[in-house]
Design an enzyme around this catalytic site. Structure first.
Site, short mmCIF file in Angstrom:
data_model
loop_
_atom_site.label_atom_id
_atom_site.label_comp_id
_atom_site.label_asym_id
_atom_site.label_seq_id
_atom_site.Cartn_x
_atom_site.Cartn_y
_atom_site.Cartn_z
N ARG A 186 3.62 -34.73 7.91
CA ARG A 186 4.18 -35.50 9.01
C ARG A 186 3.94 -34.84 10.36
O ARG A 186 3.81 -35.53 11.36
CB ARG A 186 5.68 -35.71 8.78
CG ARG A 186 5.92 -36.75 7.70
CD ARG A 186 7.36 -36.99 7.43
NE ARG A 186 7.52 -38.23 6.68
CZ ARG A 186 8.66 -38.61 6.15
NH1 ARG A 186 9.74 -37.87 6.29
NH2 ARG A 186 8.73 -39.76 5.49
N LYS B 157 13.86 -50.35 -9.77
CA LYS B 157 14.65 -51.57 -9.72
C LYS B 157 13.97 -52.71 -9.00
O LYS B 157 13.35 -52.52 -7.96
CB LYS B 157 15.97 -51.29 -8.98
CG LYS B 157 16.89 -50.36 -9.72
CD LYS B 157 18.09 -50.06 -8.87
CE LYS B 157 19.12 -49.24 -9.65
NZ LYS B 157 20.17 -48.77 -8.75
N GLY C 41 10.54 -45.93 3.56
CA GLY C 41 11.30 -47.16 3.74
C GLY C 41 10.73 -48.08 4.81
O GLY C 41 10.75 -49.30 4.66
#
Ligand code: ADP
Ligand code: MG
Length: 406
Positions: free
Chosen positions: A36, A207, A385
């Site tokens: 990063r 999920k 995300g």
């Protein structure tokens, strides 16, 4: 999506506040992965080249509005100095000093920031030591804005958050997108808008619930949708199959069925595993074997996709024009169940850039690195995300403030 680009800014002599994502993994005071930090270098070098006085700011971890000594940005400063100076010298410029400040706002910071010149880069303290950061407090945003003349956003990993340093401050200063943000938006955008076809989407992970928006947004656009990970179990059970002791989201069986119907309506080729690597205990990797998905026994836990599924999926990937991958195919943290995930990583890398390959999401990016193929993927997103919300078609607050509306 057209953003105001750092290419179009005039930065000579100006103080530029750059929001970067230096939320790097640190163990025992040492940075474990500097990806990063390196990802922010093109923007920083460009600004220094353009005569800017650069002030960097980032969050690290979740200090929840309090000073947590273990989450200070001090370990980042020397690493930043080294990689930045290497990049500067390589582009024919002089090395700079990195001045790590002990806070991110306040009179001392203002005084120190005023001393920053072209031979120096300022690094503010962890933004999340201030409660105003995540609360997007206008007073805190104002204080940040007063440190600079111009704002550059290069923290793609936080553009899905409306925080003071990612959203609030952009209303108060001329705001530009840095090269990393620009590149992420362009590369992820190529999946959503006019992708080279066929477009294959590989989705896995634990999920369905966490990925519903992505499924709904990508299903109509994709030509092929390859499902793995525990989320495949829910689809299989929805079709009436025995899933044994595997992880299943029983509350989403109807949702899974309607997604299967939706795939039919859109002519999307939705594929489910035909065989599984099963175990009776994931942690101990007990009684591991491979079985067809329709013959799972009551105490079987599906822990990875099997050889047959890997081969089928690899074949579809091989003939794709664009591939987007998110979510591991199995419990890849354990070697016994990492084969399916590694097979997908290999299949993407074997395209050798003949297709546009994009990987997003925390665990999937880790898997690509572990497979050692990151340099053979068109774009490995730094976003986690943020990249998932982007492909889910959401409006991201940290990008909205950078839109070029002129
Ligand atoms: P990403 O971070 O790339 O978006 P997710 O967070 O959705 O991925 O999912 C990652 C997790 O899913 C991993 O920790 C992995 O162990 C788990 N997982 C994958 N397949 C299975 C499975 N069959 N059973 C249980 N967990 C699984
Ligand atoms: Mg994850």
């Amino acid at each position: 999506m057209k953003l105001r680009s750092i290419r179009d800014g005039e930065f000579n002599g100006k103080r530029v506040l750059v929001r970067v994502d230096f939320n790097v993994p640190i163990m025992d005071g040492q940075i474990v992965d500097d990806t990063r930090i390196r990802a922010a270098l093109p923007s920083i070098v460009h600004l220094i080249k353009g005569g800017a006085k650069v002030i960097l700011c980032s969050h690290l971890g979740r200090p929840n509005g309090q000073v947590v000594d273990g989450l200070r940005l001090d370990p980042i400063a020397p690493v930043l100095r080294d990689v930045l100076n290497f990049a500067l010298v390589r582009s024919g410029m002089s090395p700079v000093k990195v001045a790590k400040l002990d806070s991110c706002i306040g009179s001392e910071v203002e005084a120190e920031v005023a001393r920053i010149d072209e031979g120096m880069v300022g690094l503010l303290e962890n933004l999340r030591f201030e409660a105003g950061e995540t609360a997007n407090d206008p007073v805190f945003a104002k204080q940040l804005s007063e440190l600079a003349d111009v704002y550059v956003s290069d923290a793609f990993g936080t553009v899905h958050r409306a925080h003071a340093s990612t959203e609030g401050v952009a209303h108060l200063l001329p705001a530009y997108a840095g090269f990393l943000v620009e590149r992420e938006v362009e590369e992820l955008g190529k999946v959503l808008h006019n992708p080279r076809r066929p477009l294959t989407v590989v989705l896995g992970g634990a999920k369905i619930s966490g990925k519903l928006e992505i499924l709904h947004n990508l299903l109509p656009i994709a030509d092929n949708l390859l499902i793995g990970g525990a989320m495949a179990n829910t689809f299989l059970k929805a079709q009436g199959m025995e899933t044994g002791a595997s992880l299943v989201e029983d509350s989403l069986l109807d949702e899974a069925n309607s997604l299967l119907l939706k795939a039919g309506e859109h002519d999307t080729h939705l594929m489910l595993p035909t065989d599984y690597v099963v175990t009776t205990n994931i942690q101990e990797a007990e009684r591991v074997g491979t079985v067809p998905t329709e013959s799972l026994q009551q105490d079987d836990i599906a822990a990875d996709i099997g050889e047959e599924t890997r081969a089928t999926y690899a074949n579809v990937i091989k003939d794709s024009g664009t591939v987007f991958w998110n979510g591991p195919m199995g419990v890849f943290e354990k070697d016994e169940f990492a084969g399916g995930t590694m097979a997908i990583a290999t299949a993407l890398s074997e395209l050798q850039f003949q297709a546009h390959t994009v990987v997003g999401g925390g665990e999937s990016v880790a898997a690509i690195k572990r497979a050692g193929v990151a340099d053979r993927i068109s774009h490995v997103s730094t976003g986690g995300g943020a990249s998932l919300e982007f492909v889910a078609g959401r409006e991201l607050p940290g990008l909205k403030v950078l839109l070029n509306n002129s």
